[in-house]
Design an enzyme around this catalytic site. Structure first.
Site, mmCIF file in Angstrom:
data_model
loop_
_atom_site.group_PDB
_atom_site.id
_atom_site.type_symbol
_atom_site.label_atom_id
_atom_site.label_comp_id
_atom_site.label_asym_id
_atom_site.label_seq_id
_atom_site.Cartn_x
_atom_site.Cartn_y
_atom_site.Cartn_z
ATOM 1 C CB VAL A 62 22.729 29.841 -9.677
ATOM 2 C CG1 VAL A 62 23.870 29.664 -8.699
ATOM 3 C CG2 VAL A 62 21.391 30.040 -8.963
ATOM 4 C CE1 TYR A 153 11.619 26.518 -2.118
ATOM 5 C CE2 TYR A 153 10.123 24.894 -1.189
ATOM 6 C CZ TYR A 153 11.393 25.438 -1.282
ATOM 7 O OH TYR A 153 12.421 24.907 -0.540
ATOM 8 C CB SER A 156 10.812 25.546 -8.627
ATOM 9 O OG SER A 156 10.972 25.605 -7.210
HETATM 10 P P1 NAD Z 1 18.379 30.866 2.616
HETATM 11 O O1 NAD Z 1 17.414 31.842 2.023
HETATM 12 O O2 NAD Z 1 18.763 31.036 4.035
HETATM 13 O O3 NAD Z 1 19.717 30.804 1.738
HETATM 14 C C1 NAD Z 1 19.646 30.718 0.340
HETATM 15 C C2 NAD Z 1 20.915 31.297 -0.240
HETATM 16 O O4 NAD Z 1 20.797 31.215 -1.677
HETATM 17 C C3 NAD Z 1 21.123 32.771 0.110
HETATM 18 O O5 NAD Z 1 22.434 32.998 0.551
HETATM 19 C C4 NAD Z 1 20.827 33.482 -1.195
HETATM 20 O O6 NAD Z 1 21.540 34.697 -1.360
HETATM 21 C C5 NAD Z 1 21.264 32.444 -2.212
HETATM 22 N N1 NAD Z 1 20.679 32.692 -3.523
HETATM 23 C C6 NAD Z 1 19.391 33.022 -3.802
HETATM 24 N N2 NAD Z 1 19.267 33.249 -5.123
HETATM 25 C C7 NAD Z 1 20.486 33.064 -5.669
HETATM 26 C C8 NAD Z 1 20.988 33.168 -6.980
HETATM 27 N N3 NAD Z 1 20.199 33.539 -8.013
HETATM 28 N N4 NAD Z 1 22.298 32.900 -7.201
HETATM 29 C C9 NAD Z 1 23.115 32.540 -6.167
HETATM 30 N N5 NAD Z 1 22.697 32.434 -4.905
HETATM 31 C C10 NAD Z 1 21.389 32.699 -4.666
HETATM 32 O O7 NAD Z 1 17.719 29.444 2.357
HETATM 33 P P2 NAD Z 1 17.962 28.030 3.079
HETATM 34 O O8 NAD Z 1 16.825 27.824 4.007
HETATM 35 O O9 NAD Z 1 19.345 27.927 3.565
HETATM 36 O O10 NAD Z 1 17.719 27.037 1.845
HETATM 37 C C11 NAD Z 1 18.780 26.469 1.097
HETATM 38 C C12 NAD Z 1 18.198 25.469 0.097
HETATM 39 O O11 NAD Z 1 17.508 24.436 0.807
HETATM 40 C C13 NAD Z 1 17.176 26.084 -0.852
HETATM 41 O O12 NAD Z 1 17.301 25.512 -2.128
HETATM 42 C C14 NAD Z 1 15.856 25.703 -0.235
HETATM 43 O O13 NAD Z 1 14.813 25.661 -1.167
HETATM 44 C C15 NAD Z 1 16.195 24.320 0.313
HETATM 45 N N6 NAD Z 1 15.297 23.899 1.392
HETATM 46 C C16 NAD Z 1 15.285 24.590 2.576
HETATM 47 C C17 NAD Z 1 14.422 24.168 3.580
HETATM 48 C C18 NAD Z 1 14.385 24.863 4.920
HETATM 49 O O14 NAD Z 1 13.599 24.447 5.785
HETATM 50 N N7 NAD Z 1 15.183 25.893 5.166
HETATM 51 C C19 NAD Z 1 13.574 23.079 3.374
HETATM 52 C C20 NAD Z 1 13.601 22.419 2.153
HETATM 53 C C21 NAD Z 1 14.482 22.845 1.162
#
Ligand code: NAD
Length: 257
Positions: A62, A153, A156
């Site tokens: 992305v 983070y 962003s």
């Molecule tokens: P995760 O690391 O388990 O999954 C993230 C996914 O995004 C992975 O499959 C990764 O390969 C993909 N990704 C990373 N860079 C990419 C790129 N350049 N192009 C396409 N895909 C890409 O993370 P998660 O915990 O499932 O988090 C998902 C979203 O939720 C994120 O945006 C994260 O910031 C947000 N978030 C998560 C939490 C949490 O507690 N897990 C809390 C707040 C926000």
């Protein structure tokens, strides 16, 4: 409430694992045509285990304009339109400002903010042509209450919230809603919450009104609603799905801790 999403075309970025994978599986279960985008896929069964239905997989970075363009073109060729875009892909970059490397800062901005921008820019014209659409962006509680060491983070994700508000107004004339959501603490590969020592887990849980880890389904439940016609008058906002992370200063007192 009956939320009928049958046959909606839903694109979920970062859907090979973690929260995104569950979001994709959930929209599939709602009868949507779901396309998962990610850097790579290591499983032929992206349905959260049941194997009964298939989420389409398209490799896409992305943060790369050409890759985003190709992926969106592929989805439109296959399905004719895109009704819902979930900008879930994200990375966590940790480090104090003193220690952060420029390339790490840049990658965090490029994926979390740049990816949301590139995907939205590519998909918006498709939605404008249809005169409807939903863009739903992953922010975080860190956009509001950041932690020490989360400058890249948190910045962003704050920027994703501001971007969301501007885009909501720019796409309002086409009846397209744009919202961000703030998960709290969902144990995933991104953070390793579930494998921390018990005391460290307790310290984090003590910051939550509900005092339990969030599940990916907690997030998916909200997103299904936001994607539905029932949420047609909600736009330009940050939806808090953090279990009370943003509610009070010492919620652990209510749990007797
Ligand atoms: P995760 O690391 O388990 O999954 C993230 C996914 O995004 C992975 O499959 C990764 O390969 C993909 N990704 C990373 N860079 C990419 C790129 N350049 N192009 C396409 N895909 C890409 O993370 P998660 O915990 O499932 O988090 C998902 C979203 O939720 C994120 O945006 C994260 O910031 C947000 N978030 C998560 C939490 C949490 O507690 N897990 C809390 C707040 C926000």
């Amino acid at each position: 409430m009956h939320l009928d999403l049958t046959d909606r075309v839903v694109v979920v970025t970062g859907a090979a694992r973690g929260i995104g994978r569950t979001i994709a599986a959930r929209f599939l279960a709602e009868g949507c045509r779901v396309v998962a985008l990610d850097l790579a896929f290591d499983t032929a069964d992206p349905t959260a285990g049941d194997g009964s239905a298939i989420v389409e997989q398209v490799v896409c970075d992305v943060a790369d304009p050409a890759s985003v363009r190709a992926a969106v073109d592929t989805v439109v060729e296959r399905h004719g339109t895109i009704d819902v875009l979930v900008n879930n892909a994200g990375i966590n970059v940790e480090g104090t400002v003193a220690d952060l490397r420029w390339d790490a800062w840049r990658r965090c901005m490029d994926v979390n903010l740049g990816g949301t921008f590139l995907m939205s820019q590519a998909v918006a014209p498709v939605m404008q042509a249809a005169g409807r659409g939903r863009i739903i962006n992953a922010a975080s509680f860190a956009a509001i209450v950041p932690s020490v060491g989360s400058a890249a983070y948190a910045a962003s994700k704050s920027a994703v919230v501001a971007f969301t508000r501007v885009l909501a107004s720019e796409l309002g004339p086409w009846d397209i809603t744009v919202n961000a959501y703030a998960p709290g603490m969902v144990p995933t590969a991104m953070n390793g919450f579930a494998t921390m020592p018990t005391e460290a887990q307790d310290r984090l849980l003590d910051t939550l009104s509900l005092r339990r880890w969030e599940t990916p389904d907690d997030v998916a439940d909200l997103l299904v609603f936001v994607a539905s016609d029932a949420a047609g008058y909600i736009t330009g906002t940050l939806l808090d799905v953090s279990g009370g992370k943003l509610a009070t200063q010492i919620p652990a007192r209510a749990h007797g801790r």
